[in-house]
Design an enzyme around this catalytic site. Structure first.
Site, PDB file in Angstrom:
ATOM      1  N   ASP A 159      -4.856 -14.494  -7.466  1.00 44.74           N
ATOM      2  CA  ASP A 159      -4.986 -15.714  -6.653  1.00 44.74           C
ATOM      3  C   ASP A 159      -5.283 -16.918  -7.552  1.00 44.74           C
ATOM      4  O   ASP A 159      -4.751 -18.007  -7.356  1.00 44.74           O
ATOM      5  CB  ASP A 159      -6.114 -15.518  -5.630  1.00 44.74           C
ATOM      6  N   HIS A 187     -10.188 -11.451  -1.241  1.00 44.10           N
ATOM      7  CA  HIS A 187      -8.754 -11.437  -1.576  1.00 44.10           C
ATOM      8  C   HIS A 187      -7.993 -11.188  -0.269  1.00 44.10           C
ATOM      9  O   HIS A 187      -7.570 -10.075   0.046  1.00 44.10           O
ATOM     10  CB  HIS A 187      -8.468 -10.331  -2.600  1.00 44.10           C
TER      11      HIS A 187
HETATM   12  P1  NAD Z   1       2.629   1.775  -4.864  1.00 42.07           P
HETATM   13  O1  NAD Z   1       2.786   2.413  -3.529  1.00 42.07           O
HETATM   14  O2  NAD Z   1       3.850   1.394  -5.629  1.00 42.07           O
HETATM   15  O3  NAD Z   1       1.760   2.681  -5.815  1.00 42.07           O
HETATM   16  C1  NAD Z   1       0.559   3.235  -5.390  1.00 42.07           C
HETATM   17  C2  NAD Z   1       0.388   4.541  -6.134  1.00 42.07           C
HETATM   18  O4  NAD Z   1      -0.909   5.033  -5.827  1.00 42.07           O
HETATM   19  C3  NAD Z   1       1.403   5.615  -5.711  1.00 42.07           C
HETATM   20  O5  NAD Z   1       1.999   6.186  -6.865  1.00 42.07           O
HETATM   21  C4  NAD Z   1       0.549   6.624  -4.951  1.00 42.07           C
HETATM   22  O6  NAD Z   1       1.024   7.948  -5.092  1.00 42.07           O
HETATM   23  C5  NAD Z   1      -0.797   6.423  -5.639  1.00 42.07           C
HETATM   24  N1  NAD Z   1      -1.955   6.877  -4.869  1.00 42.07           N
HETATM   25  C6  NAD Z   1      -2.170   6.811  -3.539  1.00 42.07           C
HETATM   26  N2  NAD Z   1      -3.346   7.368  -3.225  1.00 42.07           N
HETATM   27  C7  NAD Z   1      -3.903   7.775  -4.393  1.00 42.07           C
HETATM   28  C8  NAD Z   1      -5.105   8.432  -4.727  1.00 42.07           C
HETATM   29  N3  NAD Z   1      -5.983   8.807  -3.789  1.00 42.07           N
HETATM   30  N4  NAD Z   1      -5.350   8.681  -6.014  1.00 42.07           N
HETATM   31  C9  NAD Z   1      -4.474   8.358  -6.969  1.00 42.07           C
HETATM   32  N5  NAD Z   1      -3.305   7.742  -6.716  1.00 42.07           N
HETATM   33  C10 NAD Z   1      -3.022   7.468  -5.439  1.00 42.07           C
HETATM   34  O7  NAD Z   1       1.686   0.504  -4.634  1.00 42.07           O
HETATM   35  P2  NAD Z   1       1.443  -0.729  -5.613  1.00 42.07           P
HETATM   36  O8  NAD Z   1       2.446  -1.776  -5.298  1.00 42.07           O
HETATM   37  O9  NAD Z   1       1.286  -0.270  -7.004  1.00 42.07           O
HETATM   38  O10 NAD Z   1       0.049  -1.287  -5.031  1.00 42.07           O
HETATM   39  C11 NAD Z   1      -1.126  -0.535  -5.154  1.00 42.07           C
HETATM   40  C12 NAD Z   1      -2.267  -1.223  -4.407  1.00 42.07           C
HETATM   41  O11 NAD Z   1      -2.564  -2.478  -5.031  1.00 42.07           O
HETATM   42  C13 NAD Z   1      -1.977  -1.567  -2.945  1.00 42.07           C
HETATM   43  O12 NAD Z   1      -3.129  -1.295  -2.148  1.00 42.07           O
HETATM   44  C14 NAD Z   1      -1.685  -3.059  -2.978  1.00 42.07           C
HETATM   45  O13 NAD Z   1      -1.926  -3.673  -1.729  1.00 42.07           O
HETATM   46  C15 NAD Z   1      -2.689  -3.496  -4.024  1.00 42.07           C
HETATM   47  N6  NAD Z   1      -2.457  -4.806  -4.641  1.00 42.07           N
HETATM   48  C16 NAD Z   1      -3.569  -5.582  -4.892  1.00 42.07           C
HETATM   49  C17 NAD Z   1      -3.428  -6.798  -5.497  1.00 42.07           C
HETATM   50  C18 NAD Z   1      -4.626  -7.667  -5.775  1.00 42.07           C
HETATM   51  O14 NAD Z   1      -4.446  -8.839  -6.164  1.00 42.07           O
HETATM   52  N7  NAD Z   1      -5.854  -7.200  -5.598  1.00 42.07           N
HETATM   53  C19 NAD Z   1      -2.151  -7.257  -5.874  1.00 42.07           C
HETATM   54  C20 NAD Z   1      -1.050  -6.444  -5.609  1.00 42.07           C
HETATM   55  C21 NAD Z   1      -1.212  -5.212  -4.981  1.00 42.07           C
HETATM   56  C1  LMR Z   2      -1.026  -9.723  -3.326  1.00 45.11           C
HETATM   57  O1  LMR Z   2      -1.834 -10.635  -3.171  1.00 45.11           O
HETATM   58  O2  LMR Z   2       0.131  -9.929  -3.743  1.00 45.11           O
HETATM   59  C2  LMR Z   2      -1.432  -8.310  -3.028  1.00 45.11           C
HETATM   60  O3  LMR Z   2      -2.724  -8.263  -2.502  1.00 45.11           O
HETATM   61  C3  LMR Z   2      -0.451  -7.593  -2.164  1.00 45.11           C
HETATM   62  C4  LMR Z   2      -0.523  -8.052  -0.737  1.00 45.11           C
HETATM   63  O4  LMR Z   2      -0.648  -7.203   0.147  1.00 45.11           O
HETATM   64  O5  LMR Z   2      -0.435  -9.258  -0.496  1.00 45.11           O
END
Ligand code: NAD
Ligand code: LMR
Length: 336
Positions: A159, A187
Site C-alpha cells: 500500500d 490492509h
Molecule cells: P496462491 O493461491 O497463488 O498461493 C497460495 C499458496 O499457499 C498455494 O500454493 C497454497 O497451496 C498454499 N497454502 C494454502 N494453505 C497453506 C498452508 N496451510 N500452509 C502452507 N501453504 C498453504 O495465492 P497468492 O496469490 O500467492 O496469495 C497468497 C496470500 O497473500 C493470499 O491470502 C493473498 O490475499 C495475500 N496477499 C496479500 C498481500 C498483502 O499486501 N498483504 C498482497 C497480495 C496477496
Molecule cells: C493486494 O492488496 O493486492 C492484496 O491484498 C490482494 C487483494 O486481495 O487485494
C-alpha cells in the site's frame, strides 16, 4: 563468509512464492553478502510444483543460496527459522473483501503461530502476507506466547509503494524523491493513505498539489479525497479485476522491501509503513496489528512519533481501528 540465515516461506508454490523466492536467493532482501537457506512449505498437493520451483532455484546457480528444503510439514519448515514470511493462504477473488477470507485462513495462522513458538529461533522475525494480513498476524502472535510480540508484523508495504507511485504519476516526479508516506490502519479498504507529511526534495507534497491547482479546476484536497485515497485503498481489487488474480510480483517486491528495511535499515530521513502491534501511539490502543510509519535499524523498528493528524485522518484511522476490532472479535476463538 557470513553464517547463512534460515528463511521460511509458506505458500512457496503459489503466485507470490514464485515471485519472491528468486529475489531472496539473489540477495535482494538481505544484501549481497548474506548467504541464505530456504525452507519452503506448501500443502501436500502442491509438492510437485514445489519440486519444480526448487529445480529452477538450482538452475539459477545463485551464489548466496546454500540449501533449499521443500516440505509439507510445518515443523520441518519452521525448524530454527530466523525469518518467516507467511504467505500460504487463500487469496480473494473478484467481489470479495479481504476480511471474507478470515474463515478460510484464520486457522492456518493459529496453527503456524503455535509451531513457530515451538520450533523457530527465538529471534525469528515474522511477516504475514496472507490475508486478512493484520488479523492473521495477530492470530499468529497470540499463539506464540514465548516469542517477542514486536517480532510479528503484517505487510502494508505494498500500500505504501502504491501511494508513492500515485504521487509520482500525478506530479511527474522520480519515485526516489518521494519521502515520508504513511498508510495507517488495516490492509483493507479502510486503510488511510496519509499525504500530510509526504515530501519531495524537502517540500510538502500537499503544497506542490496546491500550487498546481492554480491552473486546474480541481483543488489539491479534492484530488486527495476523491482520487488518491480511494485509488490506493482499492488498488488490490483493481489488480484482481484486471488480472483475474491478485497481485503477486508487486506483493513479493513489497515483502522483500519490508524485510530488507527491517533487518538492515530504512533510508536516512525517511520512513516506511509496517503493520505492527499497537502500543497506544496515535491513540490506537494495544491489541491490534496496525499500520504505522516506522524507522528501522538492524532488526529493530520504532514508530515515528509526534505527527499531526487532521480531522479527516482521525476519522479514517478510527474507522480502520474499528474494523480490526470487528475482525478480532470474529476470530476470538483462535486467540489464546
Ligand atoms: P496462491 O493461491 O497463488 O498461493 C497460495 C499458496 O499457499 C498455494 O500454493 C497454497 O497451496 C498454499 N497454502 C494454502 N494453505 C497453506 C498452508 N496451510 N500452509 C502452507 N501453504 C498453504 O495465492 P497468492 O496469490 O500467492 O496469495 C497468497 C496470500 O497473500 C493470499 O491470502 C493473498 O490475499 C495475500 N496477499 C496479500 C498481500 C498483502 O499486501 N498483504 C498482497 C497480495 C496477496
Ligand atoms: C493486494 O492488496 O493486492 C492484496 O491484498 C490482494 C487483494 O486481495 O487485494
Amino acid at each position: 563468509m557470513k553464517a547463512p540465515v534460515r528463511i521460511t516461506i509458506t505458500g512457496a508454490a503459489g503466485q507470490i512464492g514464485y515471485a519472491v523466492l528468486f529475489r531472496i536467493a539473489n540477495g535482494d532482501m538481505l544484501g549481497p553478502e548474506q548467504p541464505v537457506i530456504l525452507q519452503l512449505l506448501d500443502l501436500p498437493q502442491a509438492q510437485q510444483m514445489l519440486r519444480g520451483v526448487r529445480m529452477e532455484l538450482e538452475d539459477c546457480a545463485f551464489s548466496l543460496l546454500q540449501q533449499v528444503t521443500i516440505t509439507d510439514d510445518p515443523k520441518i519448515a519452521f525448524q530454527d527459522t530466523e525469518i518467516a514470511i507467511l504467505i500460504g493462504a487463500r487469496p480473494r477473488s473478484k467481489g470479495m473483501e479481504r476480511k471474507d477470507l478470515i474463515e478460510a485462513n484464520g486457522a492456518i495462522f493459529s496453527e503456524q503461530g503455535k509451531l513457530l513458538n515451538q520450533y523457530a529461533a527465538r529471534h525469528v522475525k515474522v511477516l504475514v502476507v496472507g490475508n486478512p494480513a493484520n488479523t492473521n498476524a495477530l492470530i499468529a502472535m497470540k499463539n506464540a506466547p514465548d516469542l517477542e510480540p514486536r517480532n510479528f508484523s503484517a505487510m502494508m508495504r505494498l500500500d505504501h509503494n502504491r501511494a508513492i507511485a500515485q504521487i509520482a504519476l500525478k506530479l511527474f516526479q522520480p519515485i526516489r524523491d518521494i519521502k515520508k508516506m504513511v498508510i495507517w490502519g488495516n490492509h483493507s479498504g479502510t486503510q488511510y493513505p496519509d499525504l500530510d507529511h509526504a515530501e519531495i526534495r524537502g517540500r510538502l507534497v500537499r503544497d506542490i498539489l496546491t500550487y498546481q491547482r492554480e491552473n486546474e479546476t480541481s483543488v489539491g484536497q479534492e484530488w486527495i479525497e476523491r482520487e488518491f485515497i480511494p485509488t490506493v485503498q482499492n488498488r488490490g481489487a483493481a489488480v484482481i479485476e484486471a488480472r483475474g488474480l491478485s497481485s503477486a510480483a508487486s506483493a513479493a517486491n513489497a515483502a522483500v522491501a519490508h524485510m530488507h528495511d527491517w533487518m538492515l535499515s530504512s533510508h536516512h530521513n525517511d520512513w516506511v509503513t509496517m503493520s505492527v502491534p499497537s502500543d497506544g501511539s496515535y491513540g490506537i490502543p494495544e491489541g491490534v496489528i496496525y499500520g504505522f510509519p516506522v524507522t528501522c535499524k538492524q532488526g529493530l523498528y520504532q514508530i515515528v512519533q509526534g505527527l499531526g493528524i487532521s480531522a479527516l485522518g482521525r476519522k479514517h484511522m478510527e474507522e480502520s481501528y474499528r474494523e480490526l476490532i470487528e475482525e478480532r472479535e470474529h476470530v476470538k476463538h483462535l486467540l489464546r
